[in-house]
Design a protein around this motif. Structure first.
Motif, PDB file in Angstrom:
ATOM      1  N   PHE A 514      31.345   8.595 127.752  1.00  0.00           N
ATOM      2  CA  PHE A 514      30.334   9.426 127.551  1.00  0.00           C
ATOM      3  C   PHE A 514      29.008   8.663 126.454  1.00  0.00           C
ATOM      4  CE2 PHE A 514      33.854  12.390 128.012  1.00  0.00           C
ATOM      5  CZ  PHE A 514      33.180  13.383 128.594  1.00  0.00           C
ATOM      6  N   ASN A 515      29.588   7.745 125.714  1.00  0.00           N
ATOM      7  CA  ASN A 515      28.282   7.224 124.876  1.00  0.00           C
ATOM      8  C   ASN A 515      27.379   6.368 125.753  1.00  0.00           C
ATOM      9  OD1 ASN A 515      29.789   7.767 122.571  1.00  0.00           O
ATOM     10  ND2 ASN A 515      30.492   5.733 122.210  1.00  0.00           N
ATOM     11  N   THR A 516      27.917   5.862 127.116  1.00  0.00           N
ATOM     12  CA  THR A 516      26.781   5.148 127.726  1.00  0.00           C
ATOM     13  C   THR A 516      25.925   6.246 128.244  1.00  0.00           C
ATOM     14  OG1 THR A 516      28.438   3.601 128.204  1.00  0.00           O
ATOM     15  CG2 THR A 516      26.667   3.541 129.632  1.00  0.00           C
ATOM     16  N   VAL A 517      26.390   7.322 128.849  1.00  0.00           N
ATOM     17  CA  VAL A 517      25.686   8.708 129.578  1.00  0.00           C
ATOM     18  C   VAL A 517      24.630   8.710 128.321  1.00  0.00           C
ATOM     19  CG1 VAL A 517      25.654  10.811 130.587  1.00  0.00           C
ATOM     20  CG2 VAL A 517      27.530   8.965 131.181  1.00  0.00           C
ATOM     21  N   MET A 518      25.186   9.060 127.233  1.00  0.00           N
ATOM     22  CA  MET A 518      24.360   9.731 126.197  1.00  0.00           C
ATOM     23  C   MET A 518      23.092   8.729 125.973  1.00  0.00           C
ATOM     24  SD  MET A 518      26.609  11.714 123.255  1.00  0.00           S
ATOM     25  CE  MET A 518      27.659  10.252 123.042  1.00  0.00           C
ATOM     26  N   ASN A 519      23.512   7.420 125.861  1.00  0.00           N
ATOM     27  CA  ASN A 519      22.205   6.424 125.849  1.00  0.00           C
ATOM     28  C   ASN A 519      21.560   6.351 126.714  1.00  0.00           C
ATOM     29  OD1 ASN A 519      21.426   3.814 124.048  1.00  0.00           O
ATOM     30  ND2 ASN A 519      22.148   2.874 126.038  1.00  0.00           N
ATOM     31  N   CYS A 520      21.805   6.749 128.076  1.00  0.00           N
ATOM     32  CA  CYS A 520      20.903   6.655 128.953  1.00  0.00           C
ATOM     33  C   CYS A 520      19.807   7.750 128.830  1.00  0.00           C
ATOM     34  CB  CYS A 520      21.762   6.889 130.324  1.00  0.00           C
ATOM     35  SG  CYS A 520      20.729   7.130 131.829  1.00  0.00           S
ATOM     36  N   HIS A 521      20.385   9.006 128.288  1.00  0.00           N
ATOM     37  CA  HIS A 521      19.365  10.066 127.973  1.00  0.00           C
ATOM     38  C   HIS A 521      18.594   9.528 126.837  1.00  0.00           C
ATOM     39  CE1 HIS A 521      20.627  13.166 130.382  1.00  0.00           C
ATOM     40  NE2 HIS A 521      21.945  12.931 130.164  1.00  0.00           N
ATOM     41  N   ALA A 522      18.982   8.880 125.781  1.00  0.00           N
ATOM     42  CA  ALA A 522      18.114   8.601 124.703  1.00  0.00           C
ATOM     43  C   ALA A 522      17.203   7.296 125.131  1.00  0.00           C
ATOM     44  CB  ALA A 522      19.203   7.952 123.397  1.00  0.00           C
ATOM     45  N   GLN A 523      17.565   6.634 125.988  1.00  0.00           N
ATOM     46  CA  GLN A 523      16.467   5.574 126.639  1.00  0.00           C
ATOM     47  C   GLN A 523      15.646   6.143 127.500  1.00  0.00           C
ATOM     48  OE1 GLN A 523      16.748   2.311 125.476  1.00  0.00           O
ATOM     49  NE2 GLN A 523      18.106   2.593 124.220  1.00  0.00           N
ATOM     50  N   SER A 524      15.782   7.489 127.952  1.00  0.00           N
ATOM     51  CA  SER A 524      14.818   7.892 128.657  1.00  0.00           C
ATOM     52  C   SER A 524      13.668   8.367 128.023  1.00  0.00           C
ATOM     53  CB  SER A 524      15.299   9.079 129.604  1.00  0.00           C
ATOM     54  OG  SER A 524      15.631  10.240 128.752  1.00  0.00           O
ATOM     55  N   GLY A 525      13.804   8.908 126.843  1.00  0.00           N
ATOM     56  CA  GLY A 525      12.820   9.591 125.813  1.00  0.00           C
ATOM     57  C   GLY A 525      12.190  10.561 126.354  1.00  0.00           C
ATOM     58  N   LYS A 526      12.889  11.615 127.263  1.00  0.00           N
ATOM     59  CA  LYS A 526      12.557  12.630 127.710  1.00  0.00           C
ATOM     60  C   LYS A 526      12.812  13.710 126.600  1.00  0.00           C
ATOM     61  CE  LYS A 526      13.694  11.946 132.593  1.00  0.00           C
ATOM     62  NZ  LYS A 526      14.562  12.361 133.788  1.00  0.00           N
ATOM     63  N   LYS A 527      12.122  14.952 126.885  1.00  0.00           N
ATOM     64  CA  LYS A 527      12.077  16.043 125.869  1.00  0.00           C
ATOM     65  C   LYS A 527      13.352  16.434 125.824  1.00  0.00           C
ATOM     66  CE  LYS A 527       7.090  16.860 124.384  1.00  0.00           C
ATOM     67  NZ  LYS A 527       6.301  17.945 124.364  1.00  0.00           N
ATOM     68  N   SER A 528      14.060  16.657 126.761  1.00  0.00           N
ATOM     69  CA  SER A 528      15.198  17.289 127.154  1.00  0.00           C
ATOM     70  C   SER A 528      16.622  16.317 126.677  1.00  0.00           C
ATOM     71  CB  SER A 528      15.534  17.964 128.502  1.00  0.00           C
ATOM     72  OG  SER A 528      15.456  16.728 129.545  1.00  0.00           O
ATOM     73  N   SER A 529      16.277  14.937 126.588  1.00  0.00           N
ATOM     74  CA  SER A 529      17.332  14.075 126.500  1.00  0.00           C
ATOM     75  C   SER A 529      18.193  14.425 125.117  1.00  0.00           C
ATOM     76  CB  SER A 529      16.765  12.835 126.350  1.00  0.00           C
ATOM     77  OG  SER A 529      15.913  12.467 125.255  1.00  0.00           O
ATOM     78  N   ALA A 530      17.670  14.601 123.997  1.00  0.00           N
ATOM     79  CA  ALA A 530      18.346  15.029 122.819  1.00  0.00           C
ATOM     80  C   ALA A 530      19.274  16.188 123.080  1.00  0.00           C
ATOM     81  CB  ALA A 530      17.479  15.111 121.676  1.00  0.00           C
ATOM     82  N   LYS A 531      18.906  17.166 123.759  1.00  0.00           N
ATOM     83  CA  LYS A 531      19.593  18.346 123.686  1.00  0.00           C
ATOM     84  C   LYS A 531      20.837  17.940 124.552  1.00  0.00           C
ATOM     85  CE  LYS A 531      19.417  23.105 125.731  1.00  0.00           C
ATOM     86  NZ  LYS A 531      18.643  24.013 126.296  1.00  0.00           N
ATOM     87  N   ARG A 532      20.750  17.177 125.738  1.00  0.00           N
ATOM     88  CA  ARG A 532      21.602  17.010 126.632  1.00  0.00           C
ATOM     89  C   ARG A 532      22.703  15.828 126.044  1.00  0.00           C
ATOM     90  NH1 ARG A 532      25.623  18.234 129.426  1.00  0.00           N
ATOM     91  NH2 ARG A 532      26.165  16.858 131.034  1.00  0.00           N
ATOM     92  N   ALA A 533      21.809  15.049 125.190  1.00  0.00           N
ATOM     93  CA  ALA A 533      22.928  14.187 124.507  1.00  0.00           C
ATOM     94  C   ALA A 533      23.905  15.000 123.466  1.00  0.00           C
ATOM     95  CB  ALA A 533      22.212  13.026 123.639  1.00  0.00           C
TER      96      ALA A 533
END
Length: 823
Positions: A514-533
């Protein structure tokens, strides 16, 4: 005594607590209790009837003693031994209960196999000391002729001494090897002097002491890394000085050489010839122990040389006792694969060549100075051999390592298809190849990791083997590779793998997944990334509350969501980060949560808040910084504010619209310097710290001349300190920011012109001129004045200037800014 490869040891540790082993242990415990209960009933029946046919005898007590020993109850076993000794001197029991060597050896063995306690415990709790005490009782009883009972069956034998030696060898004590050596010397002396014919030290005894020195070497290395030597022994211990000054490797090699001398001593009379008659000789196990020692203390070259010596003794000297086996080769491969970073490339190349030698595919190149070709004995590699080399390639980020790891995997698959079952790649093999590609990085690394995962899934379906199937590590490593690829669709691919992992393969993701998937979202920098994390974090909490194991969020989970908030740039991200931090602080007091925000967590929150653009960000970041200092003073050591924390707060002030932000930033800088001067090294200001303060000054906007003058005074003082190079050398950004402060805060006058001319000349001398510096100078001066400053260069005032236009000497140390600027 034998040595095993690292993989074998890990497998053994993993299988120790299997349900079957736990069940067997419980049955053994139950058996010992039942045996003791029956013995008690026999004693009670005898006391009430005085019938000899129910009176317990030596065998009765010995059986209970052995049951306790098998159950790991050493103290209870010793109490039964005490009972045997007591009853052997009692009227009515004398002759019926007679202690013998087996009773003593069983009690010694019970202590020898018991888990070692910390060195701070007393001798009554130390297994090795308890085993030694029983050995000494055996010697006392057999030497003393004043006892009424005949103890002629009690003298210690080889097993007695070997068990006590083994107890010290495996004790984990810093003096364990020295004590084991002393016991070996004592047993040799007693046997040579003819005092005890039952005591014949053998190869196993010597190998046990060799193992003790090998373990001592590992302990020394561990302690040198952790600086905790004092907890293992006392300064007033009789062997303390020897422990500190002895060369452990030399002691082990001396003992090995001594075994060789005994082997060659012949069968003459007296001295070591008597011992030689017992066929004491070094064997493959002896050498494997030393090889394992070299592997554990990171001496791969010596391990390799010792393997060559074994090969020579076997082939050239005809010594079949030291024939290298698969453990010998795999231990050397492990030593080479885990070599220190300074010798990484050479050691890995040597490991690859050794593996090829084992395969029979090694071909010496003309300019190859390696002596691998000298090894004459061929040992077919197994999966452990391949995994050692693949693991080394996976751990090091060396060009071409991922390709080589995959080539070895293909070779294993081909050999397995040809009928060589011992080289069948397992899940660990595939996971290491995935990891190798993950470390490769970029799009190619991600595609390589995915390719290996698909291959693993295909092989699992094709061969239908239980030991070969993807696990959470497989999927997590691929997701990690995708997160580092920088590709636009990385989050979609990571989410797809997470879904397939659960729904298609029935593998429950763990916290790391889960941490790795969340980090993938964090690294993307997309506006939706924080919400999904955040959604993934909430799911982890729900699963954990539902009783699903290994999915409980940890500090990394929370910190990753905070990082995602920092990168997404959404409105309100600072407030959300602060709320997550508050949850972590609340969980810190819960000892079962293992959640503890540290300095870097706080720095991430402060960074998020400082970039949020929220009007009260400076006030809130400063409040958190003060709270960190209070927590640190209260005894929470891992929350001491570091440079990143201070810089984040300074950045918040620099980007704010506060009128007196320059003074506020300067006060924080002064506080950092004060703390650094008092010994807090993590509070040392850096060039970035000064750059943030200069930024706050340069962008001060106020109608109050006093505020502007104060801001410029602070900027000038900071710039002067940076020129002294005490806190870092000023870069092109610092020069450009100070010139901007001159432009924004100082009215146009001759003094300003003189100052700017000085600063620009200093900037040129340091090679820090970039387009931003040129642009600011052009704003500060008229075209005529600018031409005077640019004299001697090809820069033309009034036209578009690029980084390439700036003279090389002026820009030699500046960061390349390719963007153009206009007058």
């Amino acid at each position: 005594t034998s040595t095993t490869s690292t993989n074998t040891r890990k497998k053994k540790q993993h299988t120790t607590n299997t349900p079957e082993n736990i069940k067997n242990a419980a049955l053994t415990q139950h058996t010992s209790m039942r045996a003791a209960s029956i013995l008690t009933r026999m004693e009670e029946r005898y006391q009430s009837t005085s019938r000899q046919n129910v009176q317990p005898d030596t065998i009765s007590y010995s059986n209970v003693l052995r049951a306790y020993a098998n159950a790991g109850k050493a103290r209870e076993a010793e109490r039964v031994l005490d009972t045997i000794l007591s009853k052997s001197n009692q009227e009515g029991w004398r002759g019926r209960v007679v202690p013998n060597r087996i009773c003593f050896n069983t009690a010694i063995d019970a202590w020898a196999k018991k888990q070692s306690q910390s060195s701070s415990s007393s001798n009554d709790d130390d297994p090795a000391e308890r085993a030694l005490a029983i050995l000494q009782r055996m010697e006392d009883l057999s030497d003393n002729i004043n006892y009424d009972t005949n103890y002629e069956e009690c003298p210690p034998d080889t097993i007695s001494y070997s068990s006590v030696i083994s107890a010290f060898a495996r004790s984990g004590r810093m003096d364990g090897a020295e004590r084991a050596q002393e016991l070996l010397e004592r047993s040799l002396r007693l046997y040579q002097e003819g005092q005890n014919d039952h005591l014949r030290p053998d190869t196993i005894t010597f190998n046990t002491v060799l193992g003790a020195w090998a373990k001592h070497a590992k302990l020394e290395r561990h302690n040198s890394r952790n600086h905790k030597n004092k907890k293992y022994y006392s300064h007033n211990h009789p062997h303390a000085n020897t422990i500190r000054t002895s060369n452990t490797e030399e002691r082990a090699l001396e003992l090995l050489d001594r075994m060789h001398r005994l082997e060659n001593a012949g069968n003459g009379e007296g001295g070591e010839n008597i011992i030689a008659a017992n066929n004491i000789r070094p064997c493959t196990i002896s050498y494997n122990i030393i090889l394992d020692m070299y592997a554990n203390i990171s001496m791969p070259e010596k391990a390799y040389a010792l393997l060559q010596k074994m090969d020579k003794l076997y082939h050239e000297d005809g010594n079949k006792n030291v024939k290298p086996d698969i453990i010998s080769y795999n231990t050397v491969l492990s030593a080479l694969s885990n070599a220190p970073s300074k010798s990484d490339i050479n050691a890995i190349e040597k490991a690859e060549k050794l593996l090829k030698k084992m395969e029979g595919t090694y071909i010496k190149e003309p300019n190859d100075n390696d002596d691998c070709h000298k090894l004459s004995f061929h040992i077919k590699p197994n999966v452990i051999s391949y995994n050692a080399v693949i693991g080394a390639l996976a751990r090091r980020k060396i060009p071409g390592s991922a390709e080589k790891a995959e080539e070895l995997l293909l070779s294993m698959e081909d050999n397995f298809e040809s009928g060589l079952s011992e080289v069948s790649p397992n899940t660990v093999t595939y996971n290491m190849c995935i990891n190798a590609w993950s470390k490769h990085g970029g799009s190619r690394g991600a595609k390589g990791a995915e390719r290996i995962l698909h291959k693993l899934i295909e092989q699992s379906k094709k061969n239908n083997m239980g030991y070969l199937r993807p696990d959470s590590v497989s999927f997590t490593s691929v997701i990690n590779a995708i997160s580092k690829s920088g590709e636009r669709n990385s989050t979609d691919r990571a989410e797809a793998l997470l879904k397939a992992m659960e729904e298609t393969h029935g593998i429950m993701p763990n916290t790391i997944t889960f941490n790795t998937v969340m980090n993938c979202h964090a690294q993307s920098g997309k506006k939706s990334s924080a919400k999904r994390a955040e959604e993934l974090l909430l799911r982890m909490e729900d699963l954990s509350r539902a009783g699903v194991p290994d999915v409980r969020p940890d500090s990394v989970s929370f910190s990753t969501v905070i990082n995602a908030l920092s990168r997404c740039g959404e409105s309100g991200s600072g407030l959300k980060a602060e709320q997550i931090l508050k949850r972590m602080e609340d969980l810190r007091d819960d000892v079962t949560s293992h959640i503890s925000p540290d300095s870097f967590t706080y720095a991430s929150v402060l960074n998020t808040m400082s970039k949020s653009g929220e009007h009260d960000a400076p006030k809130r970041t400063l409040h958190i910084l003060n709270r960190m200092e209070e927590l640190h003073k209260s005894g929470i050591k891992n929350v001491a504010p570091n440079e990143y924390c201070y810089n984040a707060v300074l950045y918040a002030f620099a980007k704010s619209k506060e009128e007196t932000k320059a003074r506020s930033a300067y006060l924080i800088l002064l506080d950092m310097k004060k703390k650094y001067d008092s010994g807090q090294s993590n509070a040392k200001p850096s060039m970035l710290t000064y750059s943030n303060v200069l930024n706050a000054c340069a962008f001060t906007s106020s109608n109050d001349a006093n505020v502007r003058n104060d801001a410029f005074s602070i900027a000038r003082g900071c710039f002067k300190e940076l020129l002294s190079d005490e806190y870092g050398k000023p870069n092109n950004i610092v020069f450009a920011t100070f010139l901007l402060a001159c432009y924004n805060l100082v009215p146009k006058c001759n003094d300003r012109d003189s100052l700017v001319s000085f600063v620009f000349k200093e900037c040129c001398d340091r090679g820090m001129v970039d387009v931003k510096v040129i642009h600011t100078v052009q704003r500060l001066f008229s075209q005529e004045k600018a031409r005077e400053l640019f004299e001697g260069s090809d820069l033309l005032v009034g036209r578009r200037i690029t980084f390439d236009d700036i003279p090389k000497q002026w820009k030699r140390s500046a960061k390349s800014r390719r963007s153009a600027t206009h007058n």
